[in-house]
Design an enzyme around this catalytic site. Structure first.
Site, PDB file in Angstrom:
ATOM      1  N   HIS A  47       0.798  -1.239   0.000  1.00 14.97           N
ATOM      2  CA  HIS A  47       0.000   0.000   0.000  1.00 14.97           C
ATOM      3  C   HIS A  47       0.823   1.276   0.000  1.00 14.97           C
ATOM      4  CE1 HIS A  47      -3.972  -1.865   0.823  1.00 14.97           C
ATOM      5  NE2 HIS A  47      -3.234  -2.776   1.432  1.00 14.97           N
ATOM      6  N   LYS A  87      -8.163  14.038   4.713  1.00 12.91           N
ATOM      7  CA  LYS A  87      -7.292  12.865   4.596  1.00 12.91           C
ATOM      8  C   LYS A  87      -6.288  12.943   5.737  1.00 12.91           C
ATOM      9  CE  LYS A  87      -6.262  14.395   0.392  1.00 12.91           C
ATOM     10  NZ  LYS A  87      -6.380  13.208  -0.421  1.00 12.91           N
ATOM     11  N   ARG A  88      -5.488  11.902   5.974  1.00 10.01           N
ATOM     12  CA  ARG A  88      -4.475  12.021   7.004  1.00 10.01           C
ATOM     13  C   ARG A  88      -3.516  13.155   6.681  1.00 10.01           C
ATOM     14  NH1 ARG A  88      -3.966   8.128  11.179  1.00 10.01           N
ATOM     15  NH2 ARG A  88      -2.009   9.164  11.679  1.00 10.01           N
ATOM     16  N   LYS A 106       1.076  14.329   1.137  1.00  7.04           N
ATOM     17  CA  LYS A 106      -0.276  14.656   0.653  1.00  7.04           C
ATOM     18  C   LYS A 106      -0.414  16.150   0.360  1.00  7.04           C
ATOM     19  CE  LYS A 106      -2.443  10.810   3.154  1.00  7.04           C
ATOM     20  NZ  LYS A 106      -3.081   9.964   2.114  1.00  7.04           N
ATOM     21  N   THR A 164      -8.457   6.779  -1.949  1.00 11.58           N
ATOM     22  CA  THR A 164      -9.813   6.259  -2.131  1.00 11.58           C
ATOM     23  C   THR A 164     -10.838   7.361  -1.872  1.00 11.58           C
ATOM     24  OG1 THR A 164      -9.582   5.376   0.105  1.00 11.58           O
ATOM     25  CG2 THR A 164      -9.424   3.795  -1.701  1.00 11.58           C
ATOM     26  N   LYS A 177     -14.623   8.638  -3.698  1.00  7.41           N
ATOM     27  CA  LYS A 177     -15.863   8.986  -2.988  1.00  7.41           C
ATOM     28  C   LYS A 177     -16.362  10.357  -3.438  1.00  7.41           C
ATOM     29  CE  LYS A 177     -13.990   6.157   0.599  1.00  7.41           C
ATOM     30  NZ  LYS A 177     -13.034   6.092   1.715  1.00  7.41           N
TER      31      LYS A 177
END
Ligand code: 26V
Length: 767
Positions: A358, A543-544, A549, A651, A655
């Site tokens: 992952h 998100k985290r 990110k 992911t 959504k």
């Protein structure tokens, strides 16, 4: 009561209920029976209890009727994972059982609101982020496809910490989620699990995973001796020494200190040893059943494990299941008592196990010191050494060895992923680009050895939770337009294309989005006292919190817009609400500094008379699955902005797209495939692509030069150090100055702007 179902099987349930008298045994009769009062008189808590009982009764009937019980004798998938971020279950269970509308109608008739009752349930936050949520989505899909597959994991007494802000900084608070509202069902399954100097007795708890066609299980293992009182109530610190008291107490948000790391090994071994025994026990039970009808030569045994079970290893956290299964098979022999050799055991296990990778972030790839493993689980080390020996005999490339020799006191490092790749039958990445990077770069040395093992499985999400449950209005409208086939086959959504130019449809869709935006505004106000303008654009990044990110890119862009508005350069700016939600690992100081920085920006732009009607920045606290359900449906814009090549899939991106948000993101992870499916025109792709990043690294990337050459960038980035904001005198990591220095000068352990913020910033702002 209106009986209208999401699933075609609904009339079957209805008949079952009629035959068995359940038809009259609706919520109201259950409340009379259990609580001695009618539904109208029940509190929301009592209604919740009644609904749980109704679900249990439906399930009891269903198990007898279910023809899919037959399939349970066939091959079974064990999805083993340290994390299952399942979220709240009540509404999803009702949807998956096909009784949601019926229940809602009966509640409404009694003056109750399902949404209010949902608030009673505590969220099971048994995961950090994407990896755990993916596991939960898979369980839902497996059950709904009618496949034979269960989850195996741990029953942490506390979920991922609850996040609160104190003066704009994250503080972690314990999250007790298990109460009488939980869906855990104790079972009789129990094993004695041995560690080096003590043993524990496990107990398996189940959570039912309802599918349209079958009910599967999430098996969560626990011990009875966990002591919740050892948690320091004001934070999430606890005594990490007494394993019997803390083994399943916590889901680890990170593994920064040594005791925490050691405890993680205990947890992982506890999970896999229980899992391995369960798998072998179920295999034995199946063999015994099958063998009754088979002749001598055909009889099944553990040697047939690969026909009867497949074990999907979710990242490397459950990797020890490979040596543990080998150990159990060689030590205990086969079902009939005959011995199983090491060669045979390795063959059986290797043909049954598959591994999903992952992430390619080096710091997230698990390498356990031999010293730790010898201390916790010495019984596994001979097997691991044997596995390593065989690799060394076959290959002379030390980069593929399992045990990396070291001169320090670690006595060597065990590369967990290497065990999976050599001794599993499949290795998959989670999006096309990610798998390509694994094959061509990160795991290239392994790909050359086993090209046939490598494959891609692009991630996905369950429509039950991420459309039907969280966006009823949209789901109903889509059903009205194209029927409900899309609920079982996402490709059918293509039928909506015939309405692409239909203004009345577009208007209706806009109305639904607007309703969701208004609902989110109300929710934020009720929950956190935050006021937002529901006529503004909702630009959302949830998100985290991680540097890769790049929430910081978004923050810098907001500051750019802020300065431009102040300078009168954006006369036609559309009012925008920027919504952030993110937890940072407790030991990740830079991530925490970024949260503080965004909260400082919020304070500035939300209160400046020149911008307060045009910009609003909101950092919601404690972002979790339940929040996500309310946020994704209300988004106009979603921001998956990772440095290209670093987000394995994502992911959340799916959504948001499913619920009609546009995407402003990088050419990374599943964003690429989403653009292919949903139309390039719906994704605003910006910035360096993976190959550009590689080129920049080779050429020598100099963020300082770019920053000095561009006064707008310089001004924005310098708000970290020029006194615009206050970080309360923080020093070193965790301070704004350290963030600035890491971007512009780099540190002794990392080159400047490791995640290419400065390079991408102008491209991002422009897009
Ligand atoms: C873990 C850690 C732990 C230690 C410090 C840094 C660090 C950074 C990242 C991670 C992530 C571990 C694996 C993970 O959660 N990967 C996510 O898996 C999702 C499901 O496949 C995928 O959509 C996300 O892109 C990926 O980040």
């Amino acid at each position: 009561i209106k009986v209208e179902s999401f699933c075609p099987r609904h009339h079957i349930y209805n008949n079952i209920r009629m035959e068995s008298g359940i038809m009259s045994d609706k919520l109201n009769s259950i409340s009379n029976e259990l609580l001695n009062k009618n539904l109208k008189a029940c509190s929301n808590e009592e209604c919740y209890e009644v609904i749980k009982e109704y679900v249990a009764r439906l399930e009891a009937l269903r198990e007898r009727e279910d023809k899919y019980l037959q399939s349970k004798l066939g091959k079974k998938l064990y999805y083993i994972s340290a994390e299952f971020l399942i979220g709240k279950l009540m509404s999803n269970n009702l949807i998956n059982l096909g009784v949601y509308d019926e229940v809602r109608a009966e509640l409404e008739a009694a003056g109750k609101e399902l949404a209010q009752i949902e608030e009673i349930e505590s969220e099971a936050s048994l995961g950090n982020g994407g990896l755990g949520r993916l596991a939960a989505c898979f369980l839902d899909s497996i059950a709904n496809l009618g496949l034979n597959g269960d989850g195996v994991g741990l029953n942490y007494h506390l979920g991922l910490f609850r996040q609160v802000f104190e003066n704009g900084r994250q503080k972690e608070v314990p999250d007790y989620w298990i109460g009488k509202d939980s869906w855990l069902i104790p079972t009789d399954v129990s094993y004695k699990i041995d560690f080096a100097d003590f043993s524990v007795t496990s107990r398996m708890y189940d959570i039912n995973v309802y599918g349209e066609k079958t009910t599967n299980k999430l098996h969560l293992f626990d011990i009875a001796t966990v002591n919740e009182a050892i948690v320091n109530k004001s934070g999430i610190d606890f005594d990490k020494d007494d394993i019997k008291e803390n083994l399943t107490l916590f889901l680890y948000p990170d593994d920064s200190d040594e005791k925490g790391r050691m405890l993680r090994i205990y947890q992982q071994y506890f999970m896999v040893s229980n899992g391995a025994r369960l798998i072998l026990d179920e295999c034995r039970a199946k063999c015994e059943q099958l063998n009754a009808a088979l002749t001598d030569g055909e009889r099944k045994s553990y040697r047939n494990l690969p026909e009867l079970a497949v074990i999907q290893i979710n990242d490397t956290h459950p990797t020890m299941i490979i040596p543990e299964l080998i150990r159990l098979l060689t030590e205990n022999g086969d079902i009939d008592g005959t011995a199983i050799s090491m060669d045979e055991a390795i063959k059986i296990v290797s043909a049954s196990c598959a591994y999903t990778n992952h992430t390619i972030l080096a710091e997230a790839l698990e390498k356990w010191p031999v010293r730790y493993l010898e201390k916790c689980v010495p019984q596994l080390m001979p097997v691991i050494r044997e596995l390593d020996k065989r690799v060394r005999e076959r290959y002379d490339d030390s980069s593929v060895y399992i045990i990396e020799e070291r001169d320090d006191d670690s006595r060597g490092l065990v590369h967990m992923a290497h065990i999976d790749i050599h001794y599993g039958m499949s290795v998959n990445g989670v999006a096309k680009l990610h798998t390509q990077i694994l094959k061509n770069t990160e795991l290239n040395n392994f790909y050359k050895l086993y090209p046939e093992k490598f494959n891609n499985k692009t991630n996905g999400i369950t429509f039950r939770r991420w459309l039907i449950h969280c966006n009823h209005e949209l789901a109903d409208y889509i059903t009205q337009l194209i029927g409900d086939g899309y609920k079982h086959d996402a490709d059918k959504l293509k039928a909506l294309m015939s309405y692409a130019e239909d203004t009345s449809v577009i208007e209706h869709l806009s109305d639904i989005k607007q309703n969701n935006k208004t609902a989110l505004a109300k929710y934020l106000y009720d929950k956190q006292g935050i006021v937002i303008n529901d006529n503004s654009i909702y630009d959302i990044q949830v998100k985290r919190l991680h540097e890769y990110k790049r929430q910081l890119l978004n923050a810098f862009s907001i500051m750019t817009i802020y300065f431009r508005i102040k300078e009168g350069k954006l006369p036609n700016w559309t009012p925008t609400t920027f919504i952030f939600g993110a937890k940072a690992a407790p030991g990740y100081a830079r991530a925490k500094a970024i949260i503080k920085y965004i909260n400082e920006i919020a304070d500035l732009v939300n209160n400046d008379p020149d911008t307060k009607d045009k910009l609003k920045v909101v950092f919601i606290s404690n972002y979790n699955v339940s929040y996500a359900e309310k946020i994704v449906v209300a988004a106009d814009l979603s921001e998956p902005t990772s440095t290209a090549g670093l987000e394995a899939s994502g992911t959340g991106n799916m959504k948001f797209m499913l619920n009609g948000a546009l995407t402003l993101g990088t050419y990374d992870g599943a964003n690429i495939e989403i653009a292919e499916c949903a139309g390039e025109e719906n994704e605003y792709i910006f910035g360096a692509r993976e190959e550009d990043i590689e080129r920049l690294k080779k050429e020598g990337y100099d963020p300082k030069k770019l920053y000095e050459a561009n006064p707008e960038i310089k001004k924005v980035v310098d708000t970290l150090i020029d006194g615009t904001f206050d970080d309360d005198g923080a020093q070193g990591e965790g301070s704004f100055a350290e963030l600035h220095n890491a971007l512009i000068n780099g540190t002794s352990w990392q080159e400047a702007d490791h995640y290419f913020h400065i390079y991408d910033l102008p491209l991002y702002v422009e897009t």
